[in-house]
Design a protein around this motif. Structure first.
Motif, mmCIF file in Angstrom:
data_model
loop_
_atom_site.group_PDB
_atom_site.id
_atom_site.type_symbol
_atom_site.label_atom_id
_atom_site.label_comp_id
_atom_site.label_asym_id
_atom_site.label_seq_id
_atom_site.Cartn_x
_atom_site.Cartn_y
_atom_site.Cartn_z
ATOM 1 N N VAL A 270 0.834 -1.201 0.000
ATOM 2 C CA VAL A 270 0.000 0.000 0.000
ATOM 3 C C VAL A 270 0.871 1.253 0.000
ATOM 4 O O VAL A 270 0.616 2.212 -0.741
ATOM 5 C CB VAL A 270 -0.947 -0.007 1.222
ATOM 6 C CG1 VAL A 270 -1.621 1.352 1.385
ATOM 7 C CG2 VAL A 270 -1.995 -1.095 1.061
ATOM 8 N N GLY A 271 1.936 1.245 0.826
ATOM 9 C CA GLY A 271 2.841 2.388 0.845
ATOM 10 C C GLY A 271 3.503 2.609 -0.495
ATOM 11 O O GLY A 271 3.662 3.746 -0.959
ATOM 12 N N GLU A 272 3.904 1.493 -1.140
ATOM 13 C CA GLU A 272 4.544 1.597 -2.459
ATOM 14 C C GLU A 272 3.577 2.155 -3.492
ATOM 15 O O GLU A 272 3.940 3.015 -4.298
ATOM 16 C CB GLU A 272 5.019 0.212 -2.887
ATOM 17 C CG GLU A 272 5.674 0.184 -4.264
ATOM 18 C CD GLU A 272 6.072 -1.213 -4.685
ATOM 19 O OE1 GLU A 272 6.407 -1.415 -5.863
ATOM 20 O OE2 GLU A 272 6.039 -2.124 -3.828
ATOM 21 N N LEU A 273 2.325 1.670 -3.462
ATOM 22 C CA LEU A 273 1.333 2.156 -4.420
ATOM 23 C C LEU A 273 0.995 3.629 -4.172
ATOM 24 O O LEU A 273 0.800 4.394 -5.123
ATOM 25 C CB LEU A 273 0.060 1.304 -4.320
ATOM 26 C CG LEU A 273 0.193 -0.140 -4.831
ATOM 27 C CD1 LEU A 273 -1.101 -0.913 -4.591
ATOM 28 C CD2 LEU A 273 0.552 -0.168 -6.313
ATOM 29 N N GLU A 274 0.934 4.023 -2.899
ATOM 30 C CA GLU A 274 0.660 5.432 -2.601
ATOM 31 C C GLU A 274 1.795 6.317 -3.105
ATOM 32 O O GLU A 274 1.553 7.382 -3.685
ATOM 33 C CB GLU A 274 0.468 5.616 -1.100
ATOM 34 C CG GLU A 274 -0.829 5.026 -0.568
ATOM 35 C CD GLU A 274 -0.965 5.197 0.935
ATOM 36 O OE1 GLU A 274 0.059 5.565 1.576
ATOM 37 O OE2 GLU A 274 -2.069 4.982 1.475
ATOM 38 N N GLY A 275 3.055 5.856 -2.882
ATOM 39 C CA GLY A 275 4.186 6.624 -3.385
ATOM 40 C C GLY A 275 4.188 6.705 -4.898
ATOM 41 O O GLY A 275 4.464 7.757 -5.488
#
Length: 241
Positions: free
Chosen positions: A84-89
């Protein structure tokens, strides 16, 4: 009198023996029952102990399985959080916002309207903040081809401090015969040489764009196809930096 006493003593001994036998039998019976009850109790305890051990083993296996499942779920949760963090970034990096979103939409609309992508890219590349520049200077020259190699071919800018030359592929007539002039549909190579030997080159299908910094000036060149055999070079000279 002697016979009567004898019978009495004998009957007495018989009663004593009978009483003793009864006592022994009763004691044996009680002991047997007690021993049987004790043995049954032992067997029940053994059975209960086995059952408890099996229950403990089952509970231990279930506990280990639950701990493994909990560990797997924690790992999955951490992996999901990282994803999720990677996709948000990635969303923040790749999805334009603000002015960039407006420009992206404008470019998309122009491309959908039929505007050539290369032309649009050139216009965007030429857009810049106001600079200290001189009026553009435009000149033309003939490109060297395999059939047109003789003579000096090129143009000079900046009072002769920069020379632009180039070469291309020969054009062909309807019979496939090579001609002297270059084919504007084929890649050409443009070489820009500054005073002191500093140079740069660019290869591709016209129009082409290239720049070169000489001393305190930046020359930005646009090379486009002109009349047969010619290319047209437009040079912008601006203060650098």
């Amino acid at each position: 009198m002697t016979l009567g006493r004898y019978d009495y003593e004998r009957r007495y001994r018989r009663r004593v023996r009978a009483g003793l036998i009864k006592f022994v039998l009763l004691t044996a019976l009680v002991l047997g029952v007690g021993l049987f009850a004790y043995q049954m109790g032992i067997e029940q305890l053994k059975g209960r102990d086995v059952t408890l051990r099996e229950e403990i083993a089952t509970l231990s296996r279930q506990k280990a399985e639950l701990e493994l499942l909990a560990s797997q779920m924690q790992h999955a949760a951490r992996t999901a959080e990282a994803r999720v963090g990677e996709l948000e970034g990635r969303l923040q990096r790749e999805v334009p916002t603000g002015d960039l979103a407006k420009l992206s939409q404008l470019v998309s609309d122009r491309l959908k309207g039929g505007l050539d992508a290369n032309r649009l890219a050139f216009v965007i590349s030429q857009a810049q903040t106001p600079r200290n520049c001189q009026p553009a200077d435009t000149k033309r020259f003939t490109l060297t081809t395999p059939l047109l190699k003789g003579g000096a071919r090129g143009v000079a800018f900046g009072n002769g401090t920069i020379t632009v030359t180039g070469e291309g592929q020969s054009s062909h007539d309807s019979q496939g015969n090579a001609e002297s002039w270059y084919d504007p549909g084929q890649p050409v190579t443009i070489k820009i040489t500054g005073i002191g030997g500093k140079s740069t080159s660019v290869t591709g299908v016209l129009p082409l764009h290239q720049s070169l910094v000489v001393d305190n000036s930046e020359y930005r060149f646009t090379i486009a196809a002109a009349q047969r055999s010619f290319v047209e070079v437009t040079a912008d000279r601006c203060a650098y930096p």
